[in-house]
Every structure is written in structure tokens, then in C-alpha cells.
Design a protein around this motif. Structure first.
Motif, PDB file in Angstrom:
ATOM      1  N   HIS A   1     -57.313  77.851  70.568  1.00 58.33           N
ATOM      2  CA  HIS A   1     -57.074  77.568  69.154  1.00 58.33           C
ATOM      3  C   HIS A   1     -55.577  77.393  68.954  1.00 58.33           C
ATOM      4  CE1 HIS A   1     -57.571  77.691  64.824  1.00 58.33           C
ATOM      5  NE2 HIS A   1     -56.715  78.703  64.734  1.00 58.33           N
ATOM      6  N   HIS A   2     -55.170  76.141  68.643  1.00 58.56           N
ATOM      7  CA  HIS A   2     -53.751  75.842  68.415  1.00 58.56           C
ATOM      8  C   HIS A   2     -52.868  76.299  69.582  1.00 58.56           C
ATOM      9  CE1 HIS A   2     -54.301  75.617  63.729  1.00 58.56           C
ATOM     10  NE2 HIS A   2     -54.954  74.670  64.394  1.00 58.56           N
ATOM     11  N   GLN A   3     -53.274  75.937  70.787  1.00 58.61           N
ATOM     12  CA  GLN A   3     -52.533  76.279  72.002  1.00 58.61           C
ATOM     13  C   GLN A   3     -52.444  77.785  72.227  1.00 58.61           C
ATOM     14  OE1 GLN A   3     -51.392  73.787  74.281  1.00 58.61           O
ATOM     15  NE2 GLN A   3     -52.806  72.698  72.939  1.00 58.61           N
ATOM     16  N   ARG A   4     -53.368  78.520  71.649  1.00 58.97           N
ATOM     17  CA  ARG A   4     -53.485  79.956  71.885  1.00 58.97           C
ATOM     18  C   ARG A   4     -54.883  80.259  72.397  1.00 58.97           C
ATOM     19  NH1 ARG A   4     -50.779  79.701  66.765  1.00 58.97           N
ATOM     20  NH2 ARG A   4     -48.691  80.616  66.863  1.00 58.97           N
ATOM     21  N   VAL A   5     -55.037  81.409  73.006  1.00 58.70           N
ATOM     22  CA  VAL A   5     -56.352  81.868  73.446  1.00 58.70           C
ATOM     23  C   VAL A   5     -56.810  82.970  72.500  1.00 58.70           C
ATOM     24  CG1 VAL A   5     -57.637  83.065  75.254  1.00 58.70           C
ATOM     25  CG2 VAL A   5     -56.041  81.254  75.857  1.00 58.70           C
TER      26      VAL A   5
ATOM     27  N   THR B   1     -49.925  80.836  74.765  1.00 55.40           N
ATOM     28  CA  THR B   1     -50.047  80.384  76.157  1.00 55.40           C
ATOM     29  C   THR B   1     -48.799  79.655  76.632  1.00 55.40           C
ATOM     30  OG1 THR B   1     -51.067  78.302  75.456  1.00 55.40           O
ATOM     31  CG2 THR B   1     -52.543  80.157  75.917  1.00 55.40           C
ATOM     32  N   THR B   2     -47.774  79.597  75.789  1.00 50.64           N
ATOM     33  CA  THR B   2     -46.567  78.852  76.162  1.00 50.64           C
ATOM     34  C   THR B   2     -45.616  79.685  77.004  1.00 50.64           C
ATOM     35  OG1 THR B   2     -45.626  79.512  74.031  1.00 50.64           O
ATOM     36  CG2 THR B   2     -46.668  77.332  74.156  1.00 50.64           C
ATOM     37  N   ALA B   3     -45.746  81.015  76.973  1.00 45.51           N
ATOM     38  CA  ALA B   3     -44.853  81.878  77.746  1.00 45.51           C
ATOM     39  C   ALA B   3     -45.193  81.796  79.231  1.00 45.51           C
ATOM     40  CB  ALA B   3     -44.963  83.322  77.263  1.00 45.51           C
ATOM     41  N   PRO B   4     -44.180  81.757  80.107  1.00 44.37           N
ATOM     42  CA  PRO B   4     -44.444  81.682  81.555  1.00 44.37           C
ATOM     43  C   PRO B   4     -45.035  82.966  82.121  1.00 44.37           C
ATOM     44  CG  PRO B   4     -42.091  81.945  81.141  1.00 44.37           C
ATOM     45  CD  PRO B   4     -42.740  81.730  79.802  1.00 44.37           C
ATOM     46  N   THR B   5     -44.827  84.088  81.421  1.00 40.05           N
ATOM     47  CA  THR B   5     -45.376  85.372  81.865  1.00 40.05           C
ATOM     48  C   THR B   5     -46.258  85.941  80.759  1.00 40.05           C
ATOM     49  OG1 THR B   5     -43.386  86.479  81.043  1.00 40.05           O
ATOM     50  CG2 THR B   5     -43.427  85.890  83.371  1.00 40.05           C
ATOM     51  N   PRO B   6     -47.087  86.929  81.078  1.00 40.53           N
ATOM     52  CA  PRO B   6     -47.990  87.488  80.072  1.00 40.53           C
ATOM     53  C   PRO B   6     -47.260  87.987  78.827  1.00 40.53           C
ATOM     54  CG  PRO B   6     -48.571  88.254  82.261  1.00 40.53           C
ATOM     55  CD  PRO B   6     -47.283  87.524  82.403  1.00 40.53           C
ATOM     56  N   ASP B   7     -47.903  87.850  77.693  1.00 39.57           N
ATOM     57  CA  ASP B   7     -47.344  88.276  76.414  1.00 39.57           C
ATOM     58  C   ASP B   7     -48.262  89.324  75.784  1.00 39.57           C
ATOM     59  OD1 ASP B   7     -45.698  88.432  74.242  1.00 39.57           O
ATOM     60  OD2 ASP B   7     -45.643  86.270  73.862  1.00 39.57           O
ATOM     61  N   VAL B   8     -47.766  89.966  74.731  1.00 39.43           N
ATOM     62  CA  VAL B   8     -48.548  90.977  74.032  1.00 39.43           C
ATOM     63  C   VAL B   8     -49.502  90.289  73.061  1.00 39.43           C
ATOM     64  CG1 VAL B   8     -48.458  92.972  72.503  1.00 39.43           C
ATOM     65  CG2 VAL B   8     -46.681  92.650  74.244  1.00 39.43           C
ATOM     66  N   PRO B   9     -50.806  90.562  73.128  1.00 41.35           N
ATOM     67  CA  PRO B   9     -51.761  89.894  72.222  1.00 41.35           C
ATOM     68  C   PRO B   9     -51.543  90.306  70.761  1.00 41.35           C
ATOM     69  CG  PRO B   9     -52.874  90.910  74.097  1.00 41.35           C
ATOM     70  CD  PRO B   9     -51.483  91.424  74.084  1.00 41.35           C
ATOM     71  N   ARG B  10     -51.858  89.393  69.863  1.00 44.48           N
ATOM     72  CA  ARG B  10     -51.823  89.659  68.423  1.00 44.48           C
ATOM     73  C   ARG B  10     -53.214  90.074  67.962  1.00 44.48           C
ATOM     74  NH1 ARG B  10     -53.134  85.923  64.312  1.00 44.48           N
ATOM     75  NH2 ARG B  10     -52.419  86.549  62.245  1.00 44.48           N
TER      76      ARG B  10
END
Length: 338
Positions: A186-190, A210-219
Motif C-alpha cells: 500500500h503506497h510503497q509500504r507493507v 520499504t524504501t529504507a535499505p535496512t529494517p525499520d520500526v513498523p507503524r
């Protein structure tokens, strides 16, 4: 007979036809004969996804049981030909998943026990897959990998492993055998939706850039309280999705049983016991939260399949079970708009 009596009689006579009409499913359910390799119940399919000209079938890949890590892709052109009576077999390709053993070993080393793959979505050539862990484990995981269509494999990104905290019951325990079974882009997000969304406290999904090269904190994304299990989700428009909403009558799923007096009990109670129940629901992502409403109930003969995968295609839907159901194998159906 007075005019009023005639009107009442007319209304009474028309009522059964009205009820029957309201319960008609607006789809013809077509069972698609699967090649023997795909029909094998040990595949335990857990998710569906449409990509390019294929419907992709994700199996649980239960490595602990010696299962092969793979995804099947069925060519949509062969589906159309089969539905039109122009073909008898489906054309498919098998994609090997590379690197899953390393991911499993990493998860197990963290004290979380790998159980299997559950949800699948794509953003371009990058696949995002959810991993379910055993019930006591406090985390599920999100992984990703790049697909190679020519050589038929999917290579996992060894640096991408996002922990997804399991929502817990008020006593701190986890819902039996529940994970993030539904993934959608959804809008380049999972967007990852948990299987159980009937907590008396907050219910929420996770949204991950999903744009970050490494894992990010989910919202955290709030979810309107929703009974029964949610086993897959598919996009059908801007901010709109369809999901499988399923109830299994067995004692292992007792946590999904509505409490006495709950309005949802009428769907699943049968005398003093319970019955399986399955419907599709419409899900809307608007105003920073997820809301839902019923869409359609499956006919009674399809209620006993454990539907795990859903994918919208044209004006209809693909549905696939894991290994449970009267066919005792993988069963793929297409709900074709009438």
C-alpha cells in the motif's frame, strides 16, 4: 378481503423469495484442477498474490518437517483457457527460495522458533513474506527477497529481518497459532494484519516503509474490532481490500468463539456446539485506520475448507486452502463474477 389484507398477504408471499435472493452468491465457484505436484497437501499453501501474469502460491515451507522452500506461479493465461474450456491443464513454474535456512537459524538463535511462511506481497520485483513462529514466541518476522523470473528463484536479503511483536491477551499470553497471515502493499509500504483482531483492548496492524535499505520500526495502524480469523488480504482499489474471515469450530480455536450474547455468535453456533464459518469482508484503509464490513458468505459446502490464500483477479477471486478440507489436498477455486 380488504385492500390492507391483500397487501399483507402479498408481502408475506414475496418474503421467502426475497430472502433467497439476498443469499445468492454473485459468483460461480469454479474448482481449478491442479497438477499433482501442486495438489499435494504437504505444500500447505498459506498465501496467494497476483504478480505480472501469474498467481503466486506461497506454501508454508515448514523446514522443520523437511519441506522444500518454494513458491509456485500459475500462468493466468492458462487459467483463462481452462475456464473457457480450451485447456485441461494449468501452466506453472516453481521458484526456489534461497537463504531461508539461514533466516530460520537466525530466528531460532534469538529464542524464537520458526514455524512457517504465511503472507506474501510484492513491490516490483521484491517479495515481502511474513514468518510465523510457535505460539510462545513473542515475535513473528517480516523478510524480503528479489525474484528472478528467468532462472526461477527468489533470493532472500540476509540483512532484512523485521520483528513484528505479537499482540497479546490481557493476561500476557499469545493467541494459539496466530501470526501475521495477511500482507499487502500500500503506497510503497507493507501492511501486515494479525490473524486475531477481537481483543477487548486495542487491535492494530503494522505498516512498514520499504524504501529504507535496512529494517525499520513498523507503524501501528488501528483496526476496528473484527471477529474470527483473518487469513489473507488482497487489494481491490485505492485504500480498499478484501479479506478472508474464517472461523474453525475446533477446541484449539476456542479463543475465536464469541462470548454469550455476542451478536456474532449466530454465525458460528449450532445447537450447543459450533460450526465452521467463512465469509469475505471488505476492508477500508482511511483516516489512518482499518475498518470493515461483510461482503459475502461462502456456500455451505465450502465452509469446511481452511481457506488460507486470497487474490483478486479481474472481477473475481482466487481462494486456496492449506491441507485441511473435504478434498484432503490443495484446492484452488476461482470465484467468477456471474
Amino acid at each position: 378481503m380488504s385492500p390492507l389484507q391483500r397487501l399483507l398477504l402479498l408481502l408475506l408471499l414475496s418474503l421467502p423469495a426475497t430472502l433467497a435472493s439476498a443469499q445468492k452468491i454473485p459468483f460461480a465457484i469454479r474448482t481449478l484442477p491442479l497438477p499433482q505436484e501442486i495438489a499435494d497437501k504437504n505444500n500447505q499453501f498459506s498465501g496467494l498474490c497476483i504478480r505480472n501474469e501469474q498467481v503466486l502460491l506461497l506454501g508454508e515451507s515448514r523446514l522443520q518437517e523437511g519441506a522444500e522452500a518454494k513458491i509456485y506461479g500459475i500462468h493466468l493465461g492458462s487459467v483463462s483457457e481452462l475456464l473457457a474450456g480450451k485447456a485441461k491443464e494449468l501452466d506453472y513454474k516453481k521458484y526456489a527460495i534461497r537463504g531461508l535456512e539461514r533466516v530460520r537459524a537466525r530466528i531460532d538463535s534469538l529464542g524464537q522458533i520458526y514455524e512457517g511462511l504465511e503472507g506474501l506481497t510484492f513491490i516490483g520485483d521484491v517479495a515481502y513474506i511474513s514468518i510465523e513462529t510457535t505460539t510462545p514466541s513473542p515475535y513473528c518476522y517480516l523478510i524480503r527477497g528479489t525474484i528472478n523470473d528467468e532462472d526461477a528463484y527468489l533470493t532472500l536479503d540476509p540483512g532484512f529481518l523485521v520483528p513484528l511483536p505479537k499482540p497479546a491477551l490481557l493476561d500476557g499470553t499469545h493467541v494459539h497459532n496466530a501470526g501475521f497471515e495477511s500482507l499487502v502493499s500500500h503506497h510503497q509500504r507493507v501492511l501486515a494484519l494479525f490473524e486475531y483482531n477481537y481483543f477487548g483492548h486495542d487491535n492494530y496492524a503494522f505498516e512498514l516503509p520499504t524504501t529504507a535499505p535496512t529494517p525499520d520500526v513498523p507503524r501501528y495502524v488501528p483496526v476496528d474490532r473484527l471477529p474470527f480469523r483473518v487469513t489473507d488480504l488482497t487489494p481491490v482499489g485505492e485504500g480498499r481490500f478484501t479479506a478472508i474471515n474464517y472461523f474453525y469450530k475446533g477446541d484449539d480455536d476456542a479463543v475465536y468463539r464469541p462470548a454469550a450474547g455476542d451478536a456474532n455468535a449466530r454465525f458460528v453456533q449450532e445447537g450447543s456446539g459450533y460450526k465452521n464459518y467463512c465469509r469475505l469482508i471488505s476492508v477500508r484503509y482511511k483516516g489512518g485506520k482499518l475498518s470493515w464490513k461483510p461482503l459475502l458468505e461462502l456456500p455451505a459446502e465450502y465452509m469446511t475448507y481452511n481457506w488460507e490464500g486470497l487474490a483478486a483477479y479481474k472481477d473475481g477471486y482466487f481462494l486456496i486452502n492449506d491441507k485441511y478440507g473435504p478434498s484432503n489436498q490443495s484446492t484452488l477455486v476461482y470465484l467468477q463474477k456471474k
